[in-house]
Design a protein around this motif. Structure first.
Motif, PDB file in Angstrom:
ATOM      1  N   ARG A  14       0.823  -1.226   0.000  1.00 55.80           N
ATOM      2  CA  ARG A  14       0.000   0.000   0.000  1.00 55.80           C
ATOM      3  C   ARG A  14       0.852   1.269   0.000  1.00 55.80           C
ATOM      4  O   ARG A  14       0.324   2.370   0.053  1.00 55.80           O
ATOM      5  N   LYS A  15       2.172   1.070   0.023  1.00 57.14           N
ATOM      6  CA  LYS A  15       3.130   2.200   0.030  1.00 57.14           C
ATOM      7  C   LYS A  15       2.820   3.185   1.173  1.00 57.14           C
ATOM      8  O   LYS A  15       2.699   4.384   0.987  1.00 57.14           O
ATOM      9  N   MET A  16       2.662   2.593   2.345  1.00 57.43           N
ATOM     10  CA  MET A  16       2.305   3.413   3.512  1.00 57.43           C
ATOM     11  C   MET A  16       3.416   3.331   4.569  1.00 57.43           C
ATOM     12  O   MET A  16       3.934   2.230   4.813  1.00 57.43           O
ATOM     13  N   SER A  17       3.770   4.458   5.127  1.00 60.38           N
ATOM     14  CA  SER A  17       4.841   4.457   6.138  1.00 60.38           C
ATOM     15  C   SER A  17       4.271   4.091   7.521  1.00 60.38           C
ATOM     16  O   SER A  17       3.056   4.146   7.730  1.00 60.38           O
ATOM     17  N   LEU A  18       5.174   3.761   8.405  1.00 62.65           N
ATOM     18  CA  LEU A  18       4.768   3.379   9.768  1.00 62.65           C
ATOM     19  C   LEU A  18       4.093   4.548  10.489  1.00 62.65           C
ATOM     20  O   LEU A  18       3.064   4.389  11.159  1.00 62.65           O
ATOM     21  N   ASN A  19       4.661   5.730  10.298  1.00 64.45           N
ATOM     22  CA  ASN A  19       4.105   6.926  10.948  1.00 64.45           C
ATOM     23  C   ASN A  19       2.683   7.210  10.463  1.00 64.45           C
ATOM     24  O   ASN A  19       1.794   7.509  11.252  1.00 64.45           O
ATOM     25  N   GLU A  20       2.522   7.104   9.142  1.00 64.94           N
ATOM     26  CA  GLU A  20       1.214   7.405   8.552  1.00 64.94           C
ATOM     27  C   GLU A  20       0.158   6.410   9.037  1.00 64.94           C
ATOM     28  O   GLU A  20      -0.946   6.787   9.447  1.00 64.94           O
ATOM     29  N   LEU A  21       0.535   5.118   9.014  1.00 65.01           N
ATOM     30  CA  LEU A  21      -0.410   4.084   9.459  1.00 65.01           C
ATOM     31  C   LEU A  21      -0.755   4.253  10.943  1.00 65.01           C
ATOM     32  O   LEU A  21      -1.915   4.128  11.341  1.00 65.01           O
ATOM     33  N   ALA A  22       0.275   4.553  11.737  1.00 64.85           N
ATOM     34  CA  ALA A  22       0.057   4.747  13.178  1.00 64.85           C
ATOM     35  C   ALA A  22      -0.945   5.871  13.417  1.00 64.85           C
ATOM     36  O   ALA A  22      -1.829   5.762  14.276  1.00 64.85           O
ATOM     37  N   GLU A  23      -0.799   6.922  12.652  1.00 69.12           N
ATOM     38  CA  GLU A  23      -1.705   8.063  12.797  1.00 69.12           C
ATOM     39  C   GLU A  23      -3.135   7.681  12.384  1.00 69.12           C
ATOM     40  O   GLU A  23      -4.099   8.029  13.056  1.00 69.12           O
ATOM     41  N   ARG A  24      -3.235   6.908  11.297  1.00 70.92           N
ATOM     42  CA  ARG A  24      -4.558   6.544  10.780  1.00 70.92           C
ATOM     43  C   ARG A  24      -5.305   5.575  11.704  1.00 70.92           C
ATOM     44  O   ARG A  24      -6.527   5.655  11.818  1.00 70.92           O
ATOM     45  N   VAL A  25      -4.565   4.646  12.320  1.00 73.21           N
ATOM     46  CA  VAL A  25      -5.253   3.660  13.181  1.00 73.21           C
ATOM     47  C   VAL A  25      -5.226   4.078  14.661  1.00 73.21           C
ATOM     48  O   VAL A  25      -5.664   3.318  15.526  1.00 73.21           O
ATOM     49  N   ASP A  26      -4.717   5.265  14.897  1.00 72.87           N
ATOM     50  CA  ASP A  26      -4.686   5.822  16.257  1.00 72.87           C
ATOM     51  C   ASP A  26      -3.905   4.928  17.243  1.00 72.87           C
ATOM     52  O   ASP A  26      -4.385   4.577  18.319  1.00 72.87           O
ATOM     53  N   LEU A  27      -2.697   4.556  16.806  1.00 71.76           N
ATOM     54  CA  LEU A  27      -1.786   3.801  17.672  1.00 71.76           C
ATOM     55  C   LEU A  27      -0.472   4.565  17.745  1.00 71.76           C
ATOM     56  O   LEU A  27      -0.166   5.368  16.855  1.00 71.76           O
ATOM     57  N   THR A  28       0.304   4.284  18.777  1.00 63.70           N
ATOM     58  CA  THR A  28       1.626   4.920  18.827  1.00 63.70           C
ATOM     59  C   THR A  28       2.553   4.173  17.866  1.00 63.70           C
ATOM     60  O   THR A  28       2.353   2.986  17.593  1.00 63.70           O
ATOM     61  N   VAL A  29       3.562   4.878  17.388  1.00 63.05           N
ATOM     62  CA  VAL A  29       4.512   4.272  16.452  1.00 63.05           C
ATOM     63  C   VAL A  29       5.225   3.094  17.126  1.00 63.05           C
ATOM     64  O   VAL A  29       5.458   2.058  16.502  1.00 63.05           O
ATOM     65  N   SER A  30       5.525   3.244  18.422  1.00 64.91           N
ATOM     66  CA  SER A  30       6.241   2.165  19.120  1.00 64.91           C
ATOM     67  C   SER A  30       5.387   0.900  19.216  1.00 64.91           C
ATOM     68  O   SER A  30       5.876  -0.206  19.029  1.00 64.91           O
ATOM     69  N   ASN A  31       4.078   1.078  19.456  1.00 65.06           N
ATOM     70  CA  ASN A  31       3.186  -0.082  19.520  1.00 65.06           C
ATOM     71  C   ASN A  31       3.070  -0.770  18.163  1.00 65.06           C
ATOM     72  O   ASN A  31       3.092  -2.000  18.081  1.00 65.06           O
ATOM     73  N   LEU A  32       2.971   0.052  17.125  1.00 65.69           N
ATOM     74  CA  LEU A  32       2.871  -0.512  15.781  1.00 65.69           C
ATOM     75  C   LEU A  32       4.180  -1.212  15.400  1.00 65.69           C
ATOM     76  O   LEU A  32       4.172  -2.242  14.713  1.00 65.69           O
TER      77      LEU A  32
END
Lengths: 73, 177
Positions: A14-32
């Motif tokens: 999906r060409k999605m970064s970790l930061n972007e996905l974390a923001e979209r699913v409302d999780l912290t980057v560390s948890n993701l």
């Protein structure tokens, strides 16, 4: 554990970064990151639902079972 | 006032514990001199008189000495007090580390498990030391302390298991995404 998390594969598709996905699913980057690196012990249905929604995929696309890996553990 | 965390009741308790630890260490260092003074003037510690020996004839006690401090018992008491003193230093040191972790808001750190196990081991050591004293110079207080330390050793062991379970639940919770 015999469960393999293919989050990185789906994110690459999906060409999605970790930061972007974390923001979209409302999780912290560390948890993701814990989930992505396979260190997670459990995943909530709500998290799985959010990931499937944002990555437009099925739970089976994110999770897989490897019997050999399970036996080793 | 806060109970745990920085500048809380835990801090006050730790400071008291640290003070007792320092006093304990000082007593251990000067123990031979303190014991000498005690044997020169047995009346210094009046409270020793209030704990009567159980078998005075066998212990060969004299009326001018405290009941559980008969003449000629100095070598035994020196070893006994060093052994029990080291046990209490061990417990106080572990108590210091346990309270430190509470101050850092890490009550369920994995190290707490080890600390409680060591506290339990130290109490078991004290039980053994007091059991030896029962054989040689028995008093009611000695028997009471021996029983108390045994119970505390068991409590320490149970608490270590409780903290192990708490740490496992905490880790499980932290790794649930």
């Amino acid at each position: 554990m015999g469960i393999i998390v293919n989050l990185d594969v789906m994110m690459a598709r999906r060409k999605m970064s970790l930061n972007e996905l974390a923001e979209r699913v409302d999780l912290t980057v560390s948890n993701l990151s814990i989930l992505k690196t396979g260190k997670a012990r459990a995943i909530r249905f709500s998290t799985l639902e959010a990931l499937c929604r944002e990555l437009d995929c099925q739970p089976g696309d994110l999770l897989a079972y490897d019997s050999e890996d399970g036996e080793v553990e | 006032m806060l109970i745990t965390g920085r500048r809380s009741l835990t801090t006050v308790l730790r400071l008291i514990l640290d003070l007792v630890l320092v006093l304990n260490l000082l007593t251990l260092i000067f123990l031979p001199f303190i014991l000498d003074a005690l044997y020169r003037d047995p009346g210094i510690l009046q409270q020793l008189d209030s704990s009567p020996a159980l078998w005075p004839d066998e212990a060969g006690l004299r009326s001018d000495y405290p009941s559980d401090l008969p003449p000629g018992s100095r070598p035994f008491y020196l070893v006994f007090l060093y052994a029990s003193g080291l046990g209490t230093v061990w417990i106080l040191a572990e108590g210091h580390f346990i309270l430190r972790r509470l101050e850092k808001n890490q009550p369920f750190a994995q190290q707490q498990v080890g600390s409680f196990r060591r506290v339990s081991l130290a109490f078991a050591w004290l039980t053994l030391v007091f059991a030896v004293k029962i054989v040689f110079y028995n008093t009611l207080l000695t028997m009471f302390c021996c029983g108390l330390f045994f119970v505390l050793a068991l409590i320490g062991l149970v608490l270590s298991e409780v903290f192990l379970n708490a740490w496992q639940v905490k880790t499980e919770n932290e790794l649930t995404v």
